[in-house]
Design an enzyme around this catalytic site. Structure first.
Site, PDB file in Angstrom:
ATOM      1  N   ASP A  26       0.870  -1.164   0.000  1.00 57.22           N
ATOM      2  CA  ASP A  26       0.000   0.000   0.000  1.00 57.22           C
ATOM      3  C   ASP A  26       0.909   1.216   0.000  1.00 57.22           C
ATOM      4  O   ASP A  26       1.749   1.357   0.886  1.00 57.22           O
ATOM      5  CB  ASP A  26      -0.834  -0.026   1.293  1.00 57.22           C
ATOM      6  CG  ASP A  26      -2.202   0.559   1.126  1.00 57.22           C
ATOM      7  OD1 ASP A  26      -2.291   1.676   0.601  1.00 57.22           O
ATOM      8  OD2 ASP A  26      -3.179  -0.088   1.551  1.00 57.22           O
ATOM      9  N   ASP A  75      -3.080   4.732  -2.100  1.00 56.27           N
ATOM     10  CA  ASP A  75      -4.124   5.265  -1.236  1.00 56.27           C
ATOM     11  C   ASP A  75      -4.630   6.610  -1.774  1.00 56.27           C
ATOM     12  O   ASP A  75      -3.844   7.460  -2.194  1.00 56.27           O
ATOM     13  CB  ASP A  75      -3.501   5.472   0.164  1.00 56.27           C
ATOM     14  CG  ASP A  75      -4.529   5.744   1.233  1.00 56.27           C
ATOM     15  OD1 ASP A  75      -5.367   4.864   1.482  1.00 56.27           O
ATOM     16  OD2 ASP A  75      -4.497   6.839   1.833  1.00 56.27           O
ATOM     17  N   GLU A  96      -6.721   3.737  -5.563  1.00 52.95           N
ATOM     18  CA  GLU A  96      -7.958   3.779  -4.785  1.00 52.95           C
ATOM     19  C   GLU A  96      -8.720   5.035  -5.181  1.00 52.95           C
ATOM     20  O   GLU A  96      -8.218   6.153  -4.985  1.00 52.95           O
ATOM     21  CB  GLU A  96      -7.654   3.826  -3.282  1.00 52.95           C
ATOM     22  CG  GLU A  96      -8.931   3.763  -2.455  1.00 52.95           C
ATOM     23  CD  GLU A  96      -8.859   4.400  -1.070  1.00 52.95           C
ATOM     24  OE1 GLU A  96      -9.715   4.071  -0.238  1.00 52.95           O
ATOM     25  OE2 GLU A  96      -7.974   5.241  -0.833  1.00 52.95           O
ATOM     26  N   HIS A 103     -11.246  -2.795   3.626  1.00 55.61           N
ATOM     27  CA  HIS A 103     -11.103  -2.493   5.053  1.00 55.61           C
ATOM     28  C   HIS A 103     -11.793  -1.200   5.466  1.00 55.61           C
ATOM     29  O   HIS A 103     -11.664  -0.787   6.618  1.00 55.61           O
ATOM     30  CB  HIS A 103      -9.614  -2.420   5.398  1.00 55.61           C
ATOM     31  CG  HIS A 103      -8.932  -1.283   4.695  1.00 55.61           C
ATOM     32  ND1 HIS A 103      -8.772  -1.255   3.324  1.00 55.61           N
ATOM     33  CD2 HIS A 103      -8.423  -0.119   5.150  1.00 55.61           C
ATOM     34  CE1 HIS A 103      -8.181  -0.130   2.991  1.00 55.61           C
ATOM     35  NE2 HIS A 103      -7.961   0.579   4.075  1.00 55.61           N
ATOM     36  N   ASP A 104     -12.461  -0.538   4.529  1.00 56.04           N
ATOM     37  CA  ASP A 104     -13.144   0.727   4.843  1.00 56.04           C
ATOM     38  C   ASP A 104     -14.659   0.606   4.777  1.00 56.04           C
ATOM     39  O   ASP A 104     -15.358   1.565   5.129  1.00 56.04           O
ATOM     40  CB  ASP A 104     -12.712   1.816   3.847  1.00 56.04           C
ATOM     41  CG  ASP A 104     -11.263   2.215   4.020  1.00 56.04           C
ATOM     42  OD1 ASP A 104     -10.765   2.186   5.154  1.00 56.04           O
ATOM     43  OD2 ASP A 104     -10.623   2.552   3.003  1.00 56.04           O
TER      44      ASP A 104
END
Ligand code: NOJ
Length: 555
Positions: free
Chosen positions: A121, A223, A286, A347-348
């Protein structure tokens, strides 16, 4: 726990498979399946209640058996953990909670020996406020790193310079009393945004990328890539007339000046060029934007992200027509050569089983793994993990702490992976950092491995089928029907044709099929009890059932 075989013969991945005559061979990130690991929650190896790299290494056999092709690890760098690793204080190290650089090297070597790629990431939009760059930047107005972050004088009344809001609540501007200016933070005040208009910032981050790529990392998930550039005129964002209390405060303005700025594409093209200094690597972005904006992130002449993450299924109402329309819209919005991808969870966001109901998980798996393009599986999705209710005294997520009570908390989808019936479901010998699911004794890898009809085995069968039938990843997509709870589509590659029929509801459905799609044989059925069944002119599906049907070649 299975022992890891660190060095075995690499599998032949479909990555290397040549395309049908006339087509270029597809690359690994096109034919492969990504698997997202949230390292804090995958496997603890040292009894501190937090997952780590040695834990991931020990669990590689699960991923090999599942059949995925690449792992993406959420951040593992040194971090004060204000946002659990998305606040980085050193871009080229490993946080001791996760292990050491040697541990990462060992994981890379073992994963590669199994034919698995490893993505990290990359969090370039912001650092931790404890990163030495920021400590220097805030030390004085004339520090050489001052312009590495976004500083601005107060508004005439002494307040924040603009109405820009933090994703995690409140103003996105924080006053630094020492120097009398505000700095911008799209997320926590402990996550100051870097100034991507500054060439020195770009070059430092590109060196970070080279550091990891040179170490053998196969690419990055970047990200909040669409946030990197902000308006250089610092204009206020317009109010959002559709916002209402109960929605996150950040949505009360439309982020036209703080995200998705035109200049961001130049930055992404630069990142892409860095990735291309190395062979066969991937850049994934993302991006939470509507489809027509999302697809611009492939860049002019595909100079942008290889895969702008497609999150359309994360919010979509689980209704046949809506889903079918969304697929059509996405397919037709893709630029020529733009490679599609699909995501059901991360994960969000709430886990897919919590959004659509557990009984639909098999259908969701079939959808994810039979659409054109690259699927991403979020850890635990393959065993149907659902969100865990987090008691108030166990809440860890800063988003939930800052904006409580409206359901934005992300802890529930980040709970420990459920491996077996043991303590903490085999995740740790200590109290895990987040609670384990109450049903982990039942819903776990061990139990599902031994049950042919389990969700885990459905994932394995579908993934194995994708491996042997390239049509599922690469074939063209043709919608056949979407009515009531039924979606039917056909995938074609050369003479290979596969029909997928999904029942998104609880009532049995049937559909008469004619012509070239009328005859075939079920390759994979949702419960595993109809594999091999012939289909002649009619598809019948039980409650919450789906089927992947190999069609007879047209005479
Ligand atoms: C997106 C990440 O996925 C999320 O977990 C994080 O909190 C924000 N970016 C800030 O880095």
């Amino acid at each position: 726990m299975d022992a890891v075989a660190a060095a075995t013969t690499p599998r032949t991945t479909p990555a290397e498979a040549a395309g049908p005559a006339g087509e270029p061979a597809a690359t690994w990130w096109q034919t492969g399946i990504l698997y997202q690991i949230y390292p804090r929650s995958f496997q603890d190896s040292n009894g501190d209640g937090v997952g780590d790299l040695a834990g991931i290494l020990a669990r590689l056999p699960h991923l090999v058996e599942l059949g995925v092709d690449a792992l993406w690890l959420s951040p593992i760098y040194p971090s004060p953990m204000a946002d659990f690793g998305y606040d980085i204080s050193d871009y080229t190290g490993i946080d001791p909670v996760f292990g050491t650089l040697d541990d990462l090297d060992a994981l890379l070597a073992a994963a590669h020996a199994h034919g698995l790629k490893v993505l990290l990431d990359l969090v370039p939009n912001h650092t931790s406020d404890r990163h030495p760059w920021f400590e220097e930047s805030r030390s004085s107005r004339d520090n050489p790193k001052r312009d590495w972050y976004i500083w601005h004088d107060p508004a005439p009344d002494g307040g924040p310079p603009t109405n820009w809001l933090s994703e995690f609540g409140g103003s996105a501007w924080e006053l630094d009393p020492g120097t009398g200016q505000y700095y911008y933070h799209a997320f926590l005040d402990k996550q100051p945004d870097l100034n991507w208009r500054n060439p020195a910032v770009r070059s430092a981050m590109y060196d970070v990328m080279r550091f990891w790529l040179g170490r053998g990392v196969d690419g990055f998930r970047v990200d909040v890539i669409w946030h990197l550039i902000k308006d250089d005129q610092f204009r206020d964002n317009p109010p959002n007339p559709d916002w209402h209390p109960g929605r996150p405060p950040v949505e009360s303005v439309v982020p036209v000046y703080t995200a998705d700025r035109p200049e961001v594409h130049e930055v992404i093209a630069e990142m892409r060029r860095v990735v291309e200094e190395f062979d066969s690597r991937v850049l994934i972005g993302e991006i939470y934007l509507p489809i027509e904006r999302l697809v611009t992130y492939y860049g002019t002449d595909l100079s942008g992200a290889h895969l702008p993450f497609n999150f359309a299924l994360l919010n979509a109402p689980w209704e046949a027509r809506r889903i079918a329309r969304l697929i059509d819209e996405y397919e037709s919005a893709l630029p020529p050569g733009g490679w599609p991808n699909w995501v059901l969870g991360n994960h969000d966001r709430p886990r897919v089983g919590s959004r659509i109901g557990r009984e639909q998980l098999r259908v969701a798996a079939m959808l994810l793994l039979t659409l054109r393009g690259t699927p991403t599986i979020y850890y635990g999705e393959e065993i149907g993990m659902v969100d865990v209710a987090i008691p108030p005294d166990r809440i860890r997520d800063p988003f939930e702490k800052n904006v409580p009570g409206i359901g934005v908390g992300r802890d529930g989808c980040r709970t420990p992976m459920q491996w077996d019936r043991g303590e903490s479901a085999g995740f740790s010998t200590a109290e895990p950092w987040l609670p384990t699911a109450p049903d982990a004794g039942q819903e776990n890898v061990l139990n599902q491995r031994g049950d042919v009809g389990s969700l885990l085995n459905l994932y394995r069968r579908l993934i194995a089928l994708r491996r042997t039938r390239p049509v599922l990843g690469r074939g063209s997509y043709e919608p056949i029907a979407a009515s009531g709870d039924l979606i039917v589509y056909v995938r074609s590659l050369g003479r290979d044709r596969v029909m997928v029929a999904l029942n998104l509801g609880a009532e049995p459905v049937s559909l008469t099929v004619r012509g070239a799609v009328s005859n075939g044989r079920i390759l994979v059925s949702a419960l595993g009890d109809r594999d091999g069944e012939e289909v002649t002119g009619e598809i019948y599906l039980r409650s919450h059932e789906g089927a992947v049907i190999g069609l007879d070649a047209a005479a």
